[in-house]
Structures are given as structure tokens and as C-alpha cells.
Design an enzyme around this catalytic site. Structure first.
Site: not given
Ligand code: IVH
Length: 697
Positions: A439, A126, A454, A459, A253, A124, A128, A342, A436
Site C-alpha cells: 500500500c 550413511k 504495515c 492495506c 564401520y 547401516e 553425513d 540415498k 509497505c
Molecule cells: S561404506 C567400501 N558405510 O559415505 C566402503 N560409508 O558416499 C565404502 N559413509 O565416503 C564406504 N556412513 O564417508 C560406508 N556406514 C557407512 C557410511 C559410509 C557414511 C560415507 C563414507 C563414504 C561415503 C560414500
């Protein structure tokens, strides 16, 4: 129309059931719009339904329930946030920085449990954003919290209610007279557990973030740093009205806890189940039979992360079997059953040690950040652009500040802004230079532009850039003249302007360090060839402020040679389509400078004096004459340069960015944001075939 408005006021029962029906409809259309992103009615129809609902509620306030769509942003500001203990720990994730880390993770957990060998994996995004926990009792949204320390979070229920993607009631009711295909696929028959706690990530989509900042900028207000900080700040507002005004959304999720009902025991089914209940879930998730395929999929998103509508700092790889995942236990706050893969970071903070100023080829002064070296995505960054002096002032960037830097894709690293909270008080405000830095001559500012220049043609910093531009591929295309050689030629005194290049002798070159027979001959050969370049290339190469490739083509067709152009007036120049007073003045000014006249004389003497057939009244000829095109994406047969040439050959003009003046957007595969902009501005969008037709092919 499939809904019904109008009632008999005397029949309270009927009115109540009409009210319930309306509520379900508004909630449903809200779900279509904010969760599925696929509305089936217009905004106007939606507003009508909502107004009807409000009207009934004003007559019957006793009927109002917490799942009414009118109850999203009604709450009053709070003094502080109450603490909420989560029903189960809100866990974090261990990180993997690459595929080897992910393999090592699998190896570790394989040793703990044999079943891991046959495990499936769900991948999935992640996101931010900010982790939030949502509580539902008997299907009603009753409470929402931040993650806090994982045990106790803050009660931000009123703020979360304002996020329209959060269902106030689950399952989201279906409306019966809707076509069958529009119903969520698998609404569980038994309904959700009587107590259900889900977890998701709240965030601001990139497009909405940019829009928000654009509006703030227009209003002359301070802009936000990035979507994540803005989302976090918005959710921690004590006044829910403020939260409501920010474009927050979320994706869920996880089921953190449930009572009174069964829930699935695999991550994949959890995602399907949550979706069926009416929650927003990602459509990027995929399930795999082995880790290698999961890693391969993750890596495709590393490359394609810019096409996600939100900021993702990685992908999460999760063991699908949740029973197994739970039994694997955790290390500290990190469950063993999942890992965050990551992506290389793109935003970091570092100290701004100084602000330097570079002199460009047209004399434009560009400030840049001198940074405490910092690694971003595997590259150490020591310099970053600060755009222009207005930017520094607007963001109040001070020397000594901790600044947020972004380095994404091919883009040069740039400073997003200062981290104001990290200030010690020792930071120094910055004043742009009045001279400048190369120069020492005074700098100038052109009306209507943010840049400072300038204007000293001699120059030395400008001369290097000037020659670099003169010889570049889009200009005179002279090979064998890299920046090092250009600097050598200037330092040795052999070259004082671009025309001197054509007077270079072999003996002179041989005296320079690193030059042998072959290298000298090659350079002289390419200089000789350059004498045959077209007038538009030479014009573009001269680096006249405001004269790029397109304008150079216009001027060449209108004047036919440099002598005619050098004698023209600003008024005459403005007869050319798209040539405004500023550029007209800059052209006249360039030709009037004695230093430039000297260069022209020397070019002529060296035989660098191309001519072009003059066109009738300077207008472009051809079927696309008078039309301006922007191209985005990959076209079936024409390359980037090819399509430009094609349009210009047929008398049209190509520009880089979409504006109201754009006549057509030529759309190819994998287009960029230009397509959205063109659509928003109502610009006609055509493909290559249509372009060819337009040109009369
Ligand atoms: S799972 C056991 N799934 O990432 C469940 N986290 O660095 C643990 N996050 O604090 C989290 N998308 O805020 C999970 N699809 C995703 C996520 C996700 C974003 C964030 C979440 C967590 C942080 C961990």
C-alpha cells in the site's frame, strides 16, 4: 565406591600399578560416557579420578604414555598437515535413488557371481560427516587421517585424539570390580591384530550442533551453517585445541587393513567385533536374508530420519559376506558389494535472485527469498523464507548470493545462509523497505520485537490475509471462503472489511465468476451459522496483534462482550494473568482505530455480537487455574484439540513452547524435542492420567 584413591608415596611399584589402574579406569569411564552414552559415575567422580591421574603424572612425567587420557588435547598447533598414504584404497559408494535402483544393483551383481543369490545384507546409516581412517599398532592409536583422494589423506592425528569417542587403546580395558553386565560382550580373547586400520565417519550430533550455534548466537558471534561443514572444518584445524572445543564424535564401520591377527569376514561380525574392542558402532544396523527386507528397513529410516541423532543422507546396503564383496571388485572407486541408498536431499544450494516482502494479516512484513528454481527431495523450490529482516542482516545475505536452502518434512523451505566462498563480488547488500510494498504507507517497529509492520488497516494485502484468518477453522470457521473467493470479493469491491462478509447478498455473489445458485447459497448459509460463534472465537478472528486463541479466551471471560472490552484501559487489561504492557497497548490501540470501530458497529448491526458469562475478576475458574501447560506427543485418549479444550475448560492455559513459565509438560507417545527442553529446565512432566487427576477428575 569401587575405585581406590590414596597410596603410599614410598612404594613406587605400588604407585605405578595404581597409576596404570587409574588410567584404565578413566579410559573406561570415558568409554562409558562417550561411546556407550551410559556413564556409571558422576562427572564429579570422573574429575576426581582424572585429577588424581594428573597429580601422579606431574610427579612422574616419565610414566606418561600416549594412551593416557590426559594426552588427548596436548599437541601444539601444526603448520600444515602431512600426507599419509592409506594402506588400502579408501573407497566410495555408488548411489541408489530408490528401491528400483537398489534392485537393479542386485541384478547386476547377481550376473557376476552366483553366490549373490543367497547373500545376506547389512543395512547401516550413511552418516553425513567426514570419513576418517584410524591406525592402531599393538592396540595403541598411533595415526589418523582424512580420506583425501582415497589413496593419500592428511595426517590429522592430533585432532582425532581430541575426540573422546576414539579409543586411545584397544581393547578398552574392563575394570574388574564392575558388575559383570557392564563389560563389553565379546572382547576377543586373542586381542586385536598387531596392526589394525579402521574407518569411520566423524560428525557432530544434531543436538550438540544446535547447542553450539545457540551459544554462538548468545555471544553475538556468527553461527555455523550445518553439522557436516562444521565437522569437516573442525577436523581440518591446525590447532588441536580448536578441534577439542567442538562436539565431534564418530562411528566406525570398516576394517581397512590388518596385520598380525585374524579379523571377521562378514560385515555383521565386523561391527560386533569393533564394538567389542571398544569402538563406537551404530545401533541402527541390521542384517537381512534378502534385499527386499533390507529395502523395507531402509525406507523406515527414510521416514524416521529425524529421530536419528545425526544427519544421515541415506542408508548403506552392504553384502554381508566380505569375501564375496571383495571378489565382486569395483567400478572406479565404488565397490560392487555395497550401495548407498540415498534419502531425498534436504539441503541444496542455489542462487538468490531477489528478496521479496510479503504482508501478513497483522501487517507484519516478512522477507522471502526468490530463488533460481531448484529441486529438493522431488519438489521444485522457487521461494523460501528468510525469517525476518534481522536474520538477513545477521547472516549478511546478499542478493545474487549462492545460498544454502533446507526443506525438511513439513517445514516450509528456508534459507540457512550464504555460501560466502562462492561470492563473485557482484552480490548486493539488502536494505529492508521503509514503505509497505502493498500500500506504500510507512512501516513501524514495535518495541522488543524483530518484526516490522504495515499499520494501515486498509492495506489491501492485509485485508486478504485478515479475511483469510477471520474465516479460518480456529477462528470463525466459515467454510466455502477459500483465498481465491476472498480475493474476488475484495477485487469486486463487495468486501472492504470483515463485517462486509455478513452483508453479502445472493444476487451479488451470482455476478461473480464461478458462482452458481448452490455455491452462493452454501456460502450464505455458513455465514449465517458463523453469527452464532462464541465471543472468544470472534475475538481471536479479529486479528488483534498479540491476541491468539488463549488470550481471546482470557479476554472473553474477563469482559463478557466487545463493548466492555473496547472501553477498557491498558492498566485494567494488565490485571489479566500473562497479559503484558505491549499486548495491553496493542489491544487498546486496536479498539481506538476509527476503522476498527466502524467494523465493530457493522458486526453488531449484522447480529454478530456474541456475549459470554463474565467470570469473577477475569480469572480463569477451575482446578487448573493459573497453570500453564505444554503438550507433546500423542496422548492415550485425548486428541490435540481435545486436550487443549480439557485444560482450558478446567481453567488452565495451553502454550506451544516450553519456557520457565510452563507449569507442566503433558507427555504422550513419540514426544518431540519439547520433552528434552522441559527436562533441561526442570519442568514437571506428567501423563494424561496425572493431568486428569490434577483437574480433579
Ligand atoms: S561404506 C567400501 N558405510 O559415505 C566402503 N560409508 O558416499 C565404502 N559413509 O565416503 C564406504 N556412513 O564417508 C560406508 N556406514 C557407512 C557410511 C559410509 C557414511 C560415507 C563414507 C563414504 C561415503 C560414500
Amino acid at each position: 565406591m569401587f575405585f581406590y584413591i590414596g597410596y603410599n608415596a614410598n612404594m613406587a611399584d605400588k604407585l605405578l600399578s595404581h597409576y596404570e589402574e587409574l588410567k584404565a579406569q578413566v579410559n573406561f569411564h570415558n568409554y562409558r560416557y562417550h561411546v556407550l552414552d551410559a556413564p556409571v559415575i558422576s562427572d564429579l567422580e570422573y574429575d576426581r579420578l582424572l585429577n588424581e591421574l594428573k597429580r601422579i603424572e606431574s610427579d612422574h612425567p616419565e610414566w606418561i604414555t600416549s594412551d593416557s587420557p590426559t594426552q588427548r588435547a596436548g599437541a601444539r598447533p601444526a603448520d600444515r598437515f602431512e600426507k599419509i598414504r592409506h594402506p588400502a584404497a579408501i573407497l566410495s559408494l555408488a548411489n541408489a535413488f530408490g528401491s528400483d535402483d537398489a534392485r537393479a544393483w542386485l541384478e547386476r551383481i547377481s550376473k557376476i557371481d552366483d553366490r549373490v543369490e543367497k547373500a545376506k545384507f547389512v543395512v547401516e546409516p550413511k552418516i553425513d560427516g567426514l570419513s576418517v581412517v584410524l591406525h592402531y599398532r599393538d592396540g595403541l592409536f598411533v595415526q589418523g587421517a582424512t580420506r583425501g583422494d582415497g589413496e593419500v589423506g592428511e595426517d590429522i592425528t592430533s585432532n582425532l585424539r581430541t575426540i573422546r569417542a576414539i579409543p586411545l587403546k584397544i581393547p578398552v580395558q574392563t575394570v574388574d570390580d564392575r558388575p559383570k553386565t557392564e563389560k563389553p560382550s565379546t572382547v576377543p580373547r586373542s586381542g586385536p591384530p598387531s596392526y589394525l586400520v579402521v574407518r569411520g565417519e566423524a560428525f557432530i550430533p544434531n543436538k550438540d550442533f544446535e547447542e553450539l550455534n545457540r551459544k554462538l548466537e548468545e555471544a553475538g558471534e556468527k553461527t555455523y551453517l550445518n553439522p557436516r561443514n562444521t565437522a569437516a572444518g573442525s577436523l581440518r584445524q591446525l590447532d588441536p585445541q580448536l578441534t577439542a572445543s567442538r562436539p565431534l564424535t564418530l562411528l566406525v564401520y570398516q576394517i581397512v587393513y590388518s596385520e598380525g591377527g585374524e579379523v571377521p569376514t562378514s560385515q555383521w561380525e565386523i561391527l560386533e567385533y569393533l564394538k567389542a574392542l571398544g569402538f563406537p558402532t551404530t545401533d541402527v544396523a541390521k542384517r537381512f536374508n534378502d534385499l527386499e527386507s533390507a529395502i523395507a528397513y531402509t525406507e523406515t529410516w527414510n521416514e524416521g530420519r529425524d529421530s536419528l541423532p545425526y544427519e544421515a543422507d541415506g542408508m548403506v546396503i552392504k553384502i554381508d559376506d566380505l569375501t564375496l564383496a571383495v571378489e565382486l571388485g569395483f567400478v572406479g572407486k565404488d565397490p560392487r558389494g555395497a550401495i548407498a541408498f540415498k534419502f531425498p536431499a534436504r539441503e541444496v544450494t542455489t542462487t538468490l535472485n531477489d528478496i521479496g516482502v510479503a504482508v501478513g494479516r497483522t501487517g507484519v512484513l516478512t522477507p522471502y527469498a526468490v530463488l533460481e528454481p531448484v529441486e529438493i527431495g522431488g519438489v521444485v523450490v522457487e521461494r523460501a523464507t528468510l525469517h525476518n529482516f534481522d536474520f538477513i542482516a545477521e547472516k549478511d545475505i546478499r542478493v545474487g548470493d549462492r545460498v544454502l536452502i533446507k526443506r525438511a518434512g513439513e517445514v516450509i523451505p528456508y534459507v540457512i545462509g550464504p555460501v560466502v566462498d562462492a561470492r563473485s563480488g557482484k552480490e548486493k547488500s539488502y536494505r529492508p523497505p521503509t514503505e509497505c510494498p502493498a500500500c506504500g504507507q510507512g512501516v513501524e517497529h514495535f518495541e522488543g520485537e524483530v518484526a516490522w509492520y504495515c499499520v494501515n488497516a486498509a492495506c489491501p494485502a492485509q485485508l486478504v490475509r485478515n479475511i483469510e484468518h477471520f474465516v479460518s477453522r480456529g477462528a470463525m470457521d466459515i467454510t466455502g471462503l477459500g483465498i481465491k473467493i476472498v480475493e474476488q470479493l475484495i477485487e469486486s469491491g463487495l468486501v472492504k472489511d470483515v463485517a462486509d462478509l455478513f452483508a453479502l447478498k445472493k444476487e451479488q455473489l451470482l455476478e461473480l465468476e464461478g458462482f452458481a445458485d448452490k455455491k452462493a447459497e452454501n456460502l450464505l448459509k455458513s455465514l449465517e451459522q458463523a453469527k452464532g460463534q462464541s465471543l472468544n472465537r470472534l475475538l481471536a478472528a479479529l486479528g488483534i496483534h498479540g491476541v491468539g486463541e488463549v488470550m481471546a479466551g482470557d479476554l472473553s471471560r474477563a469482559f463478557g462482550n466487545l463493548s466492555a472490552l473496547s472501553k477498557t484501559s491498558a492498566d485494567e487489561l494488565q490485571q489479566i494473568d500473562g497479559l503484558g504492557p505491549n499486548i495491553a497497548e496493542s489491544i487498546v490501540d486496536w479498539f481506538s482505530q476509527p476503522a476498527n470501530q466502524k467494523v465493530l458497529k457493522k458486526l453488531k448491526a449484522a447480529g454478530v455480537w456474541p456475549e459470554m458469562q463474565k467470570a469473577e475478576s477475569g480469572k480463569r475458574q477451575g482446578a487448573l487455574s493459573g497453570l500453564t501447560f505444554v503438550v507433546t506427543g500423542t496422548l492415550p485418549t485425548l486428541s490435540r484439540d481435545g486436550v487443549k479444550e480439557f485444560i482450558e475448560k478446567n481453567g488452565g492455559k495451553v502454550t506451544d513452547s516450553v519456557s520457565k513459565k510452563t507449569s507442566y509438560l503433558v507427555l504422550g507417545e513419540n514426544p518431540g524435542s519439547k520433552a528434552d527442553k522441559a527436562q533441561a529446565l526442570g519442568i514437571k512432566i506428567i501423563n494424561e492420567v496425572e493431568l486428569r487427576k490434577l483437574a480433579g477428575e
